[in-house]
Design a protein around this motif. Structure first.
Motif, PDB file in Angstrom:
ATOM      1  N   ALA A   1      -1.285  -1.018  -4.083  1.00  0.00           N
ATOM      2  CA  ALA A   1      -0.427  -0.661  -5.201  1.00  0.00           C
ATOM      3  C   ALA A   1       0.110  -1.903  -5.906  1.00  0.00           C
ATOM      4  O   ALA A   1       0.408  -1.876  -7.092  1.00  0.00           O
ATOM      5  N   ASP A   2       0.246  -3.012  -5.148  1.00  0.00           N
ATOM      6  CA  ASP A   2       0.762  -4.248  -5.724  1.00  0.00           C
ATOM      7  C   ASP A   2       0.383  -5.396  -4.812  1.00  0.00           C
ATOM      8  O   ASP A   2       0.095  -5.203  -3.632  1.00  0.00           O
ATOM      9  N   LEU A   3       0.410  -6.593  -5.356  1.00  0.00           N
ATOM     10  CA  LEU A   3       0.111  -7.803  -4.606  1.00  0.00           C
ATOM     11  C   LEU A   3       1.131  -8.856  -5.010  1.00  0.00           C
ATOM     12  O   LEU A   3       1.333  -9.090  -6.200  1.00  0.00           O
TER      13      LEU A   3
ATOM     14  N   SER B   1       0.846  -1.198   0.000  1.00  0.00           N
ATOM     15  CA  SER B   1       0.000   0.000   0.000  1.00  0.00           C
ATOM     16  C   SER B   1       0.877   1.241   0.000  1.00  0.00           C
ATOM     17  O   SER B   1       1.894   1.288   0.698  1.00  0.00           O
ATOM     18  N   LEU B   2       0.463   2.229  -0.766  1.00  0.00           N
ATOM     19  CA  LEU B   2       1.142   3.528  -0.805  1.00  0.00           C
ATOM     20  C   LEU B   2       0.204   4.565  -0.212  1.00  0.00           C
ATOM     21  O   LEU B   2      -1.011   4.335  -0.129  1.00  0.00           O
ATOM     22  N   PRO B   3       0.727   5.719   0.187  1.00  0.00           N
ATOM     23  CA  PRO B   3      -0.142   6.740   0.772  1.00  0.00           C
ATOM     24  C   PRO B   3      -1.346   7.094  -0.105  1.00  0.00           C
ATOM     25  O   PRO B   3      -2.435   7.305   0.400  1.00  0.00           O
ATOM     26  N   ALA B   4      -1.168   7.094  -1.411  1.00  0.00           N
ATOM     27  CA  ALA B   4      -2.259   7.481  -2.308  1.00  0.00           C
ATOM     28  C   ALA B   4      -3.034   6.292  -2.874  1.00  0.00           C
ATOM     29  O   ALA B   4      -4.043   6.476  -3.540  1.00  0.00           O
ATOM     30  N   GLU B   5      -2.546   5.063  -2.634  1.00  0.00           N
ATOM     31  CA  GLU B   5      -3.192   3.868  -3.180  1.00  0.00           C
ATOM     32  C   GLU B   5      -3.290   2.803  -2.102  1.00  0.00           C
ATOM     33  O   GLU B   5      -2.280   2.422  -1.520  1.00  0.00           O
ATOM     34  N   SER B   6      -4.499   2.320  -1.857  1.00  0.00           N
ATOM     35  CA  SER B   6      -4.645   1.302  -0.813  1.00  0.00           C
ATOM     36  C   SER B   6      -4.031  -0.040  -1.222  1.00  0.00           C
ATOM     37  O   SER B   6      -3.542  -0.782  -0.378  1.00  0.00           O
TER      38      SER B   6
ATOM     39  N   ARG C   1      11.439 -12.699   5.544  1.00  0.00           N
ATOM     40  CA  ARG C   1      12.749 -12.363   4.953  1.00  0.00           C
ATOM     41  C   ARG C   1      12.590 -11.979   3.482  1.00  0.00           C
ATOM     42  O   ARG C   1      13.188 -11.009   3.008  1.00  0.00           O
ATOM     43  N   LYS C   2      11.788 -12.741   2.754  1.00  0.00           N
ATOM     44  CA  LYS C   2      11.598 -12.452   1.330  1.00  0.00           C
ATOM     45  C   LYS C   2      10.903 -11.106   1.125  1.00  0.00           C
ATOM     46  O   LYS C   2      11.266 -10.341   0.230  1.00  0.00           O
ATOM     47  N   VAL C   3       9.913 -10.805   1.950  1.00  0.00           N
ATOM     48  CA  VAL C   3       9.219  -9.519   1.839  1.00  0.00           C
ATOM     49  C   VAL C   3      10.176  -8.378   2.169  1.00  0.00           C
ATOM     50  O   VAL C   3      10.185  -7.349   1.491  1.00  0.00           O
ATOM     51  N   GLN C   4      11.009  -8.540   3.173  1.00  0.00           N
ATOM     52  CA  GLN C   4      11.974  -7.497   3.524  1.00  0.00           C
ATOM     53  C   GLN C   4      12.956  -7.253   2.387  1.00  0.00           C
ATOM     54  O   GLN C   4      13.318  -6.115   2.104  1.00  0.00           O
ATOM     55  N   GLN C   5      13.375  -8.309   1.699  1.00  0.00           N
ATOM     56  CA  GLN C   5      14.266  -8.153   0.545  1.00  0.00           C
ATOM     57  C   GLN C   5      13.569  -7.402  -0.588  1.00  0.00           C
ATOM     58  O   GLN C   5      14.144  -6.508  -1.204  1.00  0.00           O
ATOM     59  N   MET C   6      12.326  -7.749  -0.865  1.00  0.00           N
ATOM     60  CA  MET C   6      11.580  -7.082  -1.930  1.00  0.00           C
ATOM     61  C   MET C   6      11.279  -5.629  -1.574  1.00  0.00           C
ATOM     62  O   MET C   6      11.189  -4.778  -2.453  1.00  0.00           O
ATOM     63  N   ALA C   7      11.145  -5.337  -0.298  1.00  0.00           N
ATOM     64  CA  ALA C   7      10.822  -3.973   0.129  1.00  0.00           C
ATOM     65  C   ALA C   7      11.909  -2.991  -0.251  1.00  0.00           C
ATOM     66  O   ALA C   7      11.634  -1.814  -0.485  1.00  0.00           O
ATOM     67  N   SER C   8      13.132  -3.460  -0.346  1.00  0.00           N
ATOM     68  CA  SER C   8      14.234  -2.548  -0.695  1.00  0.00           C
ATOM     69  C   SER C   8      14.118  -2.022  -2.119  1.00  0.00           C
ATOM     70  O   SER C   8      14.765  -1.055  -2.477  1.00  0.00           O
ATOM     71  N   ASP C   9      13.267  -2.634  -2.952  1.00  0.00           N
ATOM     72  CA  ASP C   9      13.072  -2.174  -4.333  1.00  0.00           C
ATOM     73  C   ASP C   9      12.083  -1.021  -4.442  1.00  0.00           C
ATOM     74  O   ASP C   9      11.964  -0.421  -5.501  1.00  0.00           O
TER      75      ASP C   9
ATOM     76  N   PRO D   1      10.961   2.671  -3.940  1.00  0.00           N
ATOM     77  CA  PRO D   1      11.684   3.927  -3.735  1.00  0.00           C
ATOM     78  C   PRO D   1      10.990   4.911  -2.798  1.00  0.00           C
ATOM     79  O   PRO D   1      11.528   5.951  -2.508  1.00  0.00           O
ATOM     80  N   VAL D   2       9.796   4.609  -2.333  1.00  0.00           N
ATOM     81  CA  VAL D   2       9.041   5.539  -1.487  1.00  0.00           C
ATOM     82  C   VAL D   2       8.563   4.819  -0.241  1.00  0.00           C
ATOM     83  O   VAL D   2       8.618   3.602  -0.146  1.00  0.00           O
ATOM     84  N   SER D   3       8.063   5.596   0.698  1.00  0.00           N
ATOM     85  CA  SER D   3       7.470   4.987   1.883  1.00  0.00           C
ATOM     86  C   SER D   3       6.257   4.156   1.471  1.00  0.00           C
ATOM     87  O   SER D   3       5.472   4.563   0.623  1.00  0.00           O
ATOM     88  N   ALA D   4       6.134   3.000   2.059  1.00  0.00           N
ATOM     89  CA  ALA D   4       5.039   2.100   1.728  1.00  0.00           C
ATOM     90  C   ALA D   4       4.661   1.314   2.973  1.00  0.00           C
ATOM     91  O   ALA D   4       5.351   1.359   3.985  1.00  0.00           O
ATOM     92  N   SER D   5       3.586   0.597   2.862  1.00  0.00           N
ATOM     93  CA  SER D   5       3.138  -0.298   3.916  1.00  0.00           C
ATOM     94  C   SER D   5       2.981  -1.672   3.284  1.00  0.00           C
ATOM     95  O   SER D   5       2.292  -1.807   2.273  1.00  0.00           O
ATOM     96  N   LEU D   6       3.643  -2.684   3.841  1.00  0.00           N
ATOM     97  CA  LEU D   6       3.553  -4.037   3.319  1.00  0.00           C
ATOM     98  C   LEU D   6       2.896  -4.921   4.366  1.00  0.00           C
ATOM     99  O   LEU D   6       3.382  -5.013   5.495  1.00  0.00           O
ATOM    100  N   SER D   7       1.796  -5.537   3.989  1.00  0.00           N
ATOM    101  CA  SER D   7       1.049  -6.423   4.881  1.00  0.00           C
ATOM    102  C   SER D   7       1.241  -7.855   4.402  1.00  0.00           C
ATOM    103  O   SER D   7       0.850  -8.210   3.290  1.00  0.00           O
ATOM    104  N   LEU D   8       1.859  -8.677   5.248  1.00  0.00           N
ATOM    105  CA  LEU D   8       2.130 -10.078   4.915  1.00  0.00           C
ATOM    106  C   LEU D   8       1.086 -10.967   5.575  1.00  0.00           C
ATOM    107  O   LEU D   8       0.805 -10.822   6.768  1.00  0.00           O
TER     108      LEU D   8
END
Length: 66
Positions: free
Chosen positions: A16-18, A9-14, A31-39, A41-48
């Motif tokens: 943004a990707d799945l 989720s991004l601030p403007a999009e509930s 661990r895999k989500v943390q690795q992908m999070a580095s790609d 470029p902006v603040s985001a929220s990742l729900s696993l």
């Protein structure tokens, strides 16, 4: 069998990707989500999730957390 997936989720999009995550357990999936999070470029929220069960929530500048 439930699968792991991550909602980005991004601030403007509930939603943004799945992502579907191939992992044997919660720790490997996180661990895999943390690795992908580095790609991202902006603040985001990742729900696993594993099926409907929440596993982790990563927020803020994920490049520093990964």
């Amino acid at each position: 069998m439930d699968c792991y997936f991550c909602i980005v989720s991004l601030p403007a999009e509930s939603v943004a990707d799945l992502w579907v995550i191939n992992a044997a357990d919660d720790a490997e999936a996180l661990r895999k989500v943390q690795q992908m999070a580095s790609d991202w470029p902006v603040s985001a929220s990742l729900s696993l999730y594993c099926g409907e069960r929440p596993v982790a929530l990563l927020t803020g500048d994920l490049r520093r957390a990964a």
